[in-house]
Enzyme design. Structure first.
Site, PDB file in Angstrom:
ATOM      1  N   CYS A  86       0.822  -1.126   0.142  1.00  0.00           N
ATOM      2  CA  CYS A  86       0.051   0.006  -0.103  1.00  0.00           C
ATOM      3  C   CYS A  86       0.857   1.393   0.038  1.00  0.00           C
ATOM      4  CB  CYS A  86      -0.840  -0.064   1.243  1.00  0.00           C
ATOM      5  SG  CYS A  86      -2.036  -1.195   1.365  1.00  0.00           S
ATOM      6  N   HIS A 126      -3.414   7.039   1.667  1.00  0.00           N
ATOM      7  CA  HIS A 126      -3.773   5.625   1.488  1.00  0.00           C
ATOM      8  C   HIS A 126      -5.127   5.337   1.828  1.00  0.00           C
ATOM      9  CE1 HIS A 126      -3.724   1.468   0.623  1.00  0.00           C
ATOM     10  NE2 HIS A 126      -3.821   1.173   1.741  1.00  0.00           N
ATOM     11  N   ASN A 159      -9.818  -0.769  -0.877  1.00  0.00           N
ATOM     12  CA  ASN A 159      -8.532  -0.560  -0.947  1.00  0.00           C
ATOM     13  C   ASN A 159      -8.130  -1.233  -2.027  1.00  0.00           C
ATOM     14  OD1 ASN A 159      -5.584  -0.826  -0.335  1.00  0.00           O
ATOM     15  ND2 ASN A 159      -6.030  -1.766   1.854  1.00  0.00           N
TER      16      ASN A 159
END
Ligand code: ACO
Length: 334
Positions: free
Chosen positions: A119, A259, A289
């Site tokens: 990520c 993020h 995500n």
């Protein structure tokens, strides 16, 4: 690199993103695992996500982003010097997905590589790509974050399968003519915490076998609470630290592009920097995500919405597997 050590500035001159058409709602997941729309929304902020068709790989999305970047900037593929793709879901273990993008867009004579930082992948890649421009080695670097998370999700594990989606986003970095560009970055890694977020099978430690597949070792596993605590702490810490060492506060920022893992993680970081909601880019409700793609998708959406003007300060922060975390501070150009 210090300001004095930079020959040139690395400016973001174009943004682009790609999202698959297929929408998967929380209600769709209710049919697969023991979960509920209410649980997912309240614990994560996610309402829906996009999934790529099963027979299409990550490169499909990365190529779409690369082509869009070229079109928006009205340049030829050969005008690029380097392509970096941040991903943990490459089409194949090798060659790099970046090489597939290079070939597909017809960028002959351009080198290309993948970067794996989960990520934090986009933040790592954009800081890395900028170095080639700041040193004078290159004029144009394409940086793409792309992940097909649906290819590594265990749809029997409710603690992970509800959290992720597929997507890609990217930027073109170019030698800046003025003050616009990368100002500073802070990047970190801590391999000690590997157990709390990983895919164990399929690599050289546990090569694919009937056993690894039977044990479902080719899927993402995480200790949600540990990762959550870590992400809350590090996202806020590295964001605040980067601002502070540049003599800035949240008040100086135009936009925080974090993020998108969990709305509660983002809210905690925004609170630490005293940022009002209008300064925080949030789209986790629609896309969940997408790992290396969340930040460039959010940045591209913000740019398309006209939320960024010349001179604005933009902070992008990622936290993820590795564990890895980091932040980049840019001054926006035209
Ligand atoms: N639906 C319904 N119930 C669920 C689900 C689900 N999908 N998943 C877990 N639960 C249950 C658990 O089993 C647990 O039940 P129990 O109390 O009977 O044991 C209960 O919900 C609470 O579980 P917690 O793990 O404490 O819930 P929490 O509030 O921590 O939320 C979550 C879990 C959303 C995973 C959170 O920890 C999180 O976001 N962690 C970060 C993980 C992450 O984003 N990883 C992605 C990669 S890293 C990154 O991007 C930063």
């Amino acid at each position: 690199m210090t300001e004095e050590g930079k020959k040139f500035r690395a400016a973001i001159t174009a943004t682009a993103h790609f999202l698959p058409d297929k929408v998967i709602t929380n209600a769709d997941l209710e049919r697969l695992v023991d979960t509920s729309d209410g649980w997912i929304r309240s614990r994560t902020g996610i309402s829906e996500r996009r999934f790529l068709p099963e027979d299409e790989p990550t490169s499909t999305m990365a190529i779409a982003v690369a082509q869009e970047l070229l079109a928006r900037r009205e340049i030829d593929p050969d005008d690029i010097d380097l392509i970096i793709v941040a991903t943990i879901t490459p089409d194949m273990i090798f060659p790099a997905t970046a090489c597939l993008v290079q070939h597909a867009i017809g960028a002959s004579g351009v080198w290309a590589y993948d970067l794996s930082a989960a990520c934090s992948g986009f933040v790592f890649a954009v800081a890395t790509g900028a170095q080639f421009i700041e040193s004078g080695a290159h004029r144009r670097v394409m940086v793409i974050g792309a992940d097909k998370m649906s290819s590594i999700l265990d749809f029997e594990d409710r603690t992970t399968c509800v959290l992720f989606g597929d997507g890609a986003g990217g930027v073109l970095l170019e030698r800046g003519e003025d003050e616009a560009g990368l100002i500073d970055f802070e990047l970190y890694a801590d391999g000690a915490a590997v157990e709390c977020l990983h895919i164990k099978g399929g690599g050289s430690l546990y090569p694919p076998s009937h056993e690894t597949v039977d044990q479902r070792m080719h899927y993402i596993r995480q200790e949600g609470r540990t990762v959550f605590r870590f992400a809350v702490e590090k996202m806020a810490e590295v964001s605040a630290s980067l601002l502070e060492r540049n003599g800035l506060t949240g008040a100086d920022l135009k936009l925080f592009v974090p993020h998108q893992a969990n709305k509660r993680i983002i809210d905690a970081a925004a609170q630490r920097m005293d940022l009002p909601p209008e300064k925080v880019m949030m789209n986790i409700d629609r896309y969940a995500n997408t790992t290396a793609a969340t930040i460039p998708i959010a940045l591209a959406e913000a740019a398309d919405q006209g939320r960024l003007e010349r001179g604005d300060l933009v902070l992008m922060t990622g936290v993820g597997g590795g564990l890895t975390w980091g932040s980049t501070l840019f001054r926006w150009g035209d």
